[in-house]
Design an enzyme around this catalytic site. Structure first.
Site, PDB file in Angstrom:
ATOM      1  N   ILE A  11       0.827  -1.205   0.000  1.00  0.00           N
ATOM      2  CA  ILE A  11       0.000   0.000   0.000  1.00  0.00           C
ATOM      3  C   ILE A  11       0.860   1.254   0.000  1.00  0.00           C
ATOM      4  O   ILE A  11       0.515   2.260  -0.620  1.00  0.00           O
ATOM      5  CB  ILE A  11      -0.992  -0.001   1.185  1.00  0.00           C
ATOM      6  CG1 ILE A  11      -2.043   1.102   1.019  1.00  0.00           C
ATOM      7  CG2 ILE A  11      -0.259   0.160   2.518  1.00  0.00           C
ATOM      8  CD1 ILE A  11      -2.969   0.906  -0.147  1.00  0.00           C
ATOM      9  N   ARG A  34      11.769  -2.876   7.592  1.00  0.00           N
ATOM     10  CA  ARG A  34      12.716  -3.972   7.759  1.00  0.00           C
ATOM     11  C   ARG A  34      13.353  -4.365   6.431  1.00  0.00           C
ATOM     12  O   ARG A  34      14.486  -4.859   6.401  1.00  0.00           O
ATOM     13  CB  ARG A  34      12.025  -5.179   8.378  1.00  0.00           C
ATOM     14  CG  ARG A  34      11.655  -5.007   9.837  1.00  0.00           C
ATOM     15  CD  ARG A  34      10.941  -6.216  10.386  1.00  0.00           C
ATOM     16  NE  ARG A  34       9.660  -6.451   9.704  1.00  0.00           N
ATOM     17  CZ  ARG A  34       8.835  -7.447   9.990  1.00  0.00           C
ATOM     18  NH1 ARG A  34       9.148  -8.328  10.935  1.00  0.00           N
ATOM     19  NH2 ARG A  34       7.692  -7.586   9.352  1.00  0.00           N
ATOM     20  N   LYS A  87      -5.559   3.322   7.569  1.00  0.00           N
ATOM     21  CA  LYS A  87      -6.696   2.650   8.177  1.00  0.00           C
ATOM     22  C   LYS A  87      -6.407   1.166   8.384  1.00  0.00           C
ATOM     23  O   LYS A  87      -5.626   0.584   7.617  1.00  0.00           O
ATOM     24  CB  LYS A  87      -7.962   2.850   7.330  1.00  0.00           C
ATOM     25  CG  LYS A  87      -7.901   2.219   5.917  1.00  0.00           C
ATOM     26  CD  LYS A  87      -8.312   0.769   5.932  1.00  0.00           C
ATOM     27  CE  LYS A  87      -8.050   0.081   4.630  1.00  0.00           C
ATOM     28  NZ  LYS A  87      -8.341  -1.365   4.678  1.00  0.00           N
ATOM     29  N   ASP A 165     -10.814  -5.748   7.102  1.00  0.00           N
ATOM     30  CA  ASP A 165      -9.787  -4.823   6.620  1.00  0.00           C
ATOM     31  C   ASP A 165     -10.298  -4.062   5.397  1.00  0.00           C
ATOM     32  O   ASP A 165     -10.243  -2.828   5.371  1.00  0.00           O
ATOM     33  CB  ASP A 165      -8.495  -5.566   6.313  1.00  0.00           C
ATOM     34  CG  ASP A 165      -7.405  -4.633   5.813  1.00  0.00           C
ATOM     35  OD1 ASP A 165      -6.746  -3.992   6.645  1.00  0.00           O
ATOM     36  OD2 ASP A 165      -7.217  -4.532   4.576  1.00  0.00           O
TER      37      ASP A 165
END
Length: 307
Positions: A11, A34, A87, A165
């Site tokens: 995203i 990471r 979100k 989600d």
């Protein structure tokens, strides 16, 4: 303004990075991840190091999954940085309330973003519904988790929300366009037997005079369905493509927009305005509906799910 982007996943690369690059308000000054990086941008693997070594970066945009997000957001707020939350804004409502208080204590801005509210036709839908009596509203939000979250096992872990989600995107639109407040009165949640979050859900809401319900499914193949139909006393409104297209009694209104076009640029424009004027934007109604669905929902089990 300089901004740091935390969590360089799909995203972030698909939406956040292009929106920042195209914005006259922002410069991407650093990333923390990471593994992921953005070409030409200083990259950190440790968030604490960023906060210590780059005090000049006053704004943090968090694109991490919801469970680890609180620790990052609270550190940023305590360090006096403005924070923008992808979100959902947290893993729990209590976390979100704690972040709100922390932002107030430190005099910084905090923005719980709901990108689907910025879809092209949402404002028009809200205006059209404002003068009409709602009879029914039906959400149908069906997509292929393998397409949109490939290999992202976190989404089916505890706190990952599962089908909520994407489903929370629909709820963010519904809470924006309806004049009246609603709340969950019944739900059925379908869990794969090897997962901790639902892959499908049916949710019914209380509304003063209308029937409001949502069907959510993460197993959709072929054409994806992100639609909201509102039947009123003087006609029927249909939002499709996640709010990018609008039809009144079957006639399309205005030019169509594709996908997420414009949503993230509008979020970043709002964040710029919020930082400049000060204050908070933490509307938690979509997340409250999800929490209530988990509280009230009857659990059904289905076949194991594997990416």
């Amino acid at each position: 303004m300089e901004i740091a982007l935390i969590g360089i996943g799909k995203i972030a690369l698909d939406q956040h990075v292009p929106a920042i690059a195209a914005s006259p308000d922002w410069e991407l000054a650093a990333t923390v991840s990471r593994a992921g990086t953005v070409e030409g941008t200083p990259a950190f693997t440790d968030f604490d190091e960023l906060l210590v070594t780059r005090p000049d970066i006053r704004v943090i945009s968090l694109c991490l999954p919801p469970v680890p997000r609180f620790d990052y957001a609270s550190k940023a707020l305590a360090a006096g940085r403005h924070v923008m939350l992808e979100k959902p804004p947290g893993a729990t409502l209590a976390e979100c309330h704690a972040l709100t208080e922390l932002a107030k204590q430190n005099g910084v801005s905090l923005y719980a973003t709901w990108h689907s509210r910025e879809a092209d036709k949402v404002a028009d839908a809200k205006a059209w519904l404002a003068s009409r009596v709602l009879r029914s509203l039906t959400v149908t939000w069906k997509e292929d988790v393998r397409r949109w979250h490939p290999g992202q096992d976190w989404i089916f872990e505890a706190g990952g929300l599962g089908v909520f989600d994407p489903g929370i995107n629909a709820l963010s639109i519904v809470t924006e366009i309806l004049r009246e407040e609603i709340h969950v009165r019944d739900a059925t949640l379908v869990f794969p037997e090897n997962r901790q979050a639902p892959i499908a859900a049916e949710v019914a809401f209380h509304h003063p005079q209308a029937q409001v319900q949502a069907t959510l499914d993460f197993r959709q193949e072929g054409e994806q369905t992100w639609s909201i139909e509102a039947v009123t006393d003087t006609g029927t409104l249909l939002l499709t493509h996640g709010g990018a297209r609008m039809f009144i009694d079957g006639v399309e209104q205005g030019a169509s927009q594709d996908g997420l076009s414009g949503e993230y640029p509008r979020l970043y424009a709002k964040m710029a305005a919020l930082v400049q004027r000060g204050g908070l934007d933490m509307d938690l109604r979509p997340m409250t509906h999800v929490a209530d669905a988990f509280l009230l929902g009857r659990r059904e089990t289905t076949a194991p799910f594997h990416f």
